[in-house]
Structure formats: C-alpha cells, structure tokens
Scaffold this active site. Structure first.
Site: not given
Ligand code: GLY
Length: 324
Positions: A183, A211-212, A214, A235, A237
């Site tokens: 990210t 999937r979503v 953080d 990292g 999420g």
């Molecule tokens: N930090 C990015 C994700 O896990 O989607």
C-alpha cells in the site's frame, strides 16, 4: 483599605496572567509545528513525496497534496501493488481500495473498485460530492463514471503473466510484501498546519474475489484527527481491521505517546494477538500535529520516505520488532 486589597488582587491576577502567558509561549516554543511535512510508506513514497512536497511548498493544502502524491504511484504500472498494473485477485481481477481524510474528520473511501486508474481521486469525490463516506464495487464504479473518470483495463501484461504463473499451483495464500512495497499511505501537514492523509492499494495479491483490506476502512488503514495527528497502515489488512490500528495509534498519541511509541504499541499488540508466532507483516507511519513522526513494523524491511524543511526527501528504515 478595601481599595488596596482590590489593588493587591488585581496585581496578583495580572502577575499570574503574565506567568501563564510566559509558560504557554515557552511550551509553544518547544512544540513549534514542523511544516510543511510529508511522509509516505515504502520506497515508492519518495516519488510520491516529490510531487506533494512541491505542492506544499507552493502553499497548496495537505488534502490536495496527499491526493496528488499517491496518484503518481497509482498510475505507475511498475508499482505492482497499487492501481494500474497491480496484482489481480485469484480470479484475475484487479480490484482497488483507497481512502482519504482531512484535519476536520472529513473522509471518503472506495473499496473493491475496478477499472479506474486513480481510486484515491474517486474517494475524494465520495467525500466531497456525496453524503456518504464509502462506496464499493459496482456502485463505486458507477459513481466514478458519473463523475467523469475513464474506464480502463488495469491488468497489465506483466501482472497477467504473473497471475497465470500463480494459477499453475493456485496456492491460496494472499501475498504481502514485507520488504519491498505494498500500500502507499501518505500523511502531510501544510503551511496552515492542517494534516491530511491518503491510502491506496490493489490489496493482497491473489486474494479472494471480493476481499477488501484495511486501506479503505477509516480507522484501520487510515485515521486523522486534526487535534492530535494521523496514522496510516500497510501490510496484511486483516490485522489492521482487527485492531483498528490507525485509530488506535492516534488514540495512543492523544494519551501522550509520541508517534514512534504509538506505532510500537500497535505493532506489539498485533504480535501479542497472534501469539507471537507466524505474525503477518503490519507496518505504520504516524505524525502528530506538531510534525513529530515515527514508523514501525512487525518484520524487518519496512521503509518510509520523509520530507521536511530540514530533511531532504529521504528513505528511512523503520523500527521493527521480530527478526523471523
Ligand atoms: N494493506 C493492504 C491490504 O491488506 O489490502
């Protein structure tokens, strides 16, 4: 007699006022705001900082700066974990998550958005043009198209080839970099002392469709409180969502921790919650409203780029907790 007593009290109160003012100005003197300032996650943050720093020096708002800075990385097909050219999910779709937030707690985000090169700009439109905070999937795409964003193919040949290679084994294991990039998250303070943040990603490579992570969740991937400061995460999420990491870092700062201590505390918390073993990578940067900053991660390898009047745009290695 009565008159002289009044005079005495008046002088005492005035004296106290002078002392209080002197103390306040001493306190302010030691806490001058370091502004402007921009800090971003990973090595690719350096490129993003360049754009944002120029804007901040020109007097642009931190909100404009954090949007424009991360757009550079979103539009770079070589940045394989953000925007155009990002790794797809396990079904071959590039799906994007992004969020933006300002000093006044105004925020906007998009999740599971496809076909749009700059999800951060759509997140800002959600913030400014709708009564909502978050739009996802088809609805987010529809909104983006209505706002004039172009529909494009985000799956580059390179990412398609990597995905096809991954399909040979199809081992379902979301891949998160621990030492390269993931990210892009950015925090900035402008000349008026206002802090803003942004966060954008194509998420975990070969994740399940739908999937979503953080990054679009306010409080997990990004949180700003103009009275305190801000934090942004990178990292895996799921770890940040479970611990509301970004909001918790800001709360740590509210209760007196400096940005480094606040990052350390949340890293420790994630390690504890995983029983100290097989802990996924989770990493953070934080800035308080005075421009003190810090960065920390579970594993070695996390870097961030910082730029202030004193520090030329520089990549720094963050403090980490686990060596394996
Ligand atoms: N930090 C990015 C994700 O896990 O989607």
């Amino acid at each position: 007699m009565e008159q002289s007593r009044k005079e005495f009290f008046k002088k005492s109160v005035l004296g106290l006022g002078v002392i209080t003012a002197a103390c306040e100005s001493a306190a302010k003197g030691s806490q001058q705001i370091q502004k402007p300032l921009v800090i971003s996650t990973w090595d690719h943050g350096k490129l993003a900082n360049e754009v944002s720093w120029k804007m901040l020096k020109e007097g642009k708002s931190s909100l404009d700066a954090v949007e424009a800075g991360v757009m550079i990385v979103e539009s770079d097909p070589e940045a394989r974990t953000v925007g155009l050219g990002g790794y797809p999910d396990r079904d071959g779709f590039v799906t994007l998550d992004a969020s933006i937030m300002d000093h006044d707690s105004r925020c906007g985000s998009v999740a599971f958005l496809q076909h749009i090169e700059n999800p951060i700009a759509v997140a800002r439109k959600v913030m400014e043009e709708t009564p909502h905070v978050m739009l996802v999937g088809e609805g987010a795409l529809q909104f983006a198209l209505e706002q004039g964003f172009e529909k494009i193919n985000l799956l580059t040949e390179k990412s398609k080839k990597d995905w096809e290679k991954w399909l040979e084994k199809s081992k379902y294991e979301p891949v998160i970099n621990i030492e390269n990039h993931d990210t892009i998250g950015m925090l900035a303070i402008d000349n008026d002392g206002r802090i803003s943040g942004s966060c954008t990603t194509s998420g975990a490579s070969y994740k399940m469709h739908g999937r979503v992570g953080d990054s679009p969740i306010i409080g997990a991937g990004l949180f700003i409180d103009g009275e305190i400061g801000g934090a942004v995460a990178t990292g895996l999420g799921e770890e940040m969502i479970r611990t509301a990491s970004a909001a918790m870092i800001v709360e740590q700062m509210r209760h007196g921790a400096d940005p480094q201590e606040a990052c350390d505390e949340i890293v420790d918390r994630i390690i504890r919650k995983n029983g100290g073993k097989d802990v996924p990578q989770a990493a953070f940067i934080a800035v308080d409203k005075y421009g003190n900053y810090g960065g920390g991660s579970v594993h070695k390898g996390f870097t961030y780029a910082i730029c202030t009047n004193e520090i030329e745009n520089t990549i720094k290695k963050a403090k980490f907790k686990l060596t394996s």
